[in-house]
Design an enzyme around this catalytic site. Structure first.
Site: not given
Length: 276
Positions: A37, A67, A70, A107, A142, A176, A179, A211, A224, A226, A256
């Site tokens: 974050r 990764h 976000y 992303h 991604e 992904d 996704h 992913h 989105d 998961h 994930e």
């Protein structure tokens, strides 16, 4: 053997993540380069990086996946947000040179009302600023579900970004499963067709990581969310085709799903049991 791991916490260090991977029979793992974050990232200690490299060599690890945070948005309508994201990415790429990690995933971003074409242009402009000739890793876009104003739902959008990057031999894609399914690609009923389309538009040689996630929502939902493997709308039968597909089975897979370490271990065993 299927090369598979999960997302692990960096809180205990890099070698510790490798040890956690071994506990659940994983032979790779994914990690955030910093707090997902946002926030500052501490420098990588040489001893820790060397210990991880030795552990990976002893245990024949597949490539790791770093990764990005976000909060990093290279195509925000706010210029300060774009500048911050570019500086974070540049710092990530600099620090990753100390690790045995050659894949960096992010992303693409959300255009926040500017339109997809503007978003694509801004993402590519930022990548042209941070990707340098001496960079010794792949930067992966991604595939996204398409919620809100996300860029990167379609293979065409990913290709447009790649084409605008000057050093695009250093560019790749992380697919992904949740996704692309949520984004409208029928990987359940027509996996071959989806991969043929990806190859025609982007090129399978650019696909560097998967992913592997089930989806809480039906195809084309653009949500989105998961789900655990076999407990969502993609389903176990489709995952059997995914892990055995000749275009995919050599790649590193990263879970994930909503899990703790033991749960990831169970999913890794489940997915390996599907391999022919």
């Amino acid at each position: 053997m299927l090369n598979i791991g999960c997302h692990l916490s960096l809180s205990k260090g890099y070698e510790a993540m490798g040890e956690d991977a071994l506990k659940i029979q994983a032979n790779t793992f994914q990690f955030f380069t910093r707090n997902p974050r946002g926030g500052a990232a501490k420098e990588i200690e040489d001893d820790d990086a060397l210990a991880l490299a030795a552990l990976m060599q002893r245990n024949h690890f597949a490539p790791l996946l770093a990764h990005a945070s976000y909060t990093m948005n290279l195509c925000s309508s706010n210029p300060q947000t774009r500048t911050f994201a570019r500086e974070v990415m540049a710092d990530d790429l600099r620090r990753l040179q100390a690790l045995p990690c050659k894949l960096y995933n992010f992303h693409p971003g959300s255009h926040t009302g500017q339109g997809v074409e503007t978003g694509i242009e801004q993402i590519a402009d930022a990548l042209n600023m941070v990707i340098t000739p001496e960079l010794d890793l792949y930067v992966l876009l991604e595939t996204m579900a398409g919620k809100g104003s996300e860029v990167g739902r379609t293979f065409e959008e990913l290709r447009e970004i790649i084409d605008r990057v000057e050093l695009n031999d250093k560019m790749g894609v992380c697919l992904d499963t949740c996704h692309v399914f949520d984004g409208g690609y029928d990987i359940v009923g027509d996996l071959d067709g989806v991969l043929t389309r990806f190859d025609r538009i982007v090129g399978l040689e650019r696909l560097k990581a998967i992913h592997i996630n089930d989806s809480m929502n039906p195809a084309g939902s653009r949500k989105d969310r998961h789900a655990k493997i076999g407990q969502g709308h993609i389903g176990l039968e489709a995952f059997g085709r995914i892990v055995n597909h000749p275009a995919l089975k050599h790649l590193p897979f990263f879970l994930e799903t909503p899990n703790e370490l033991d749960g990831y271990g169970e999913e890794i065993a489940l997915l390996r049991s599907l391999c022919r």
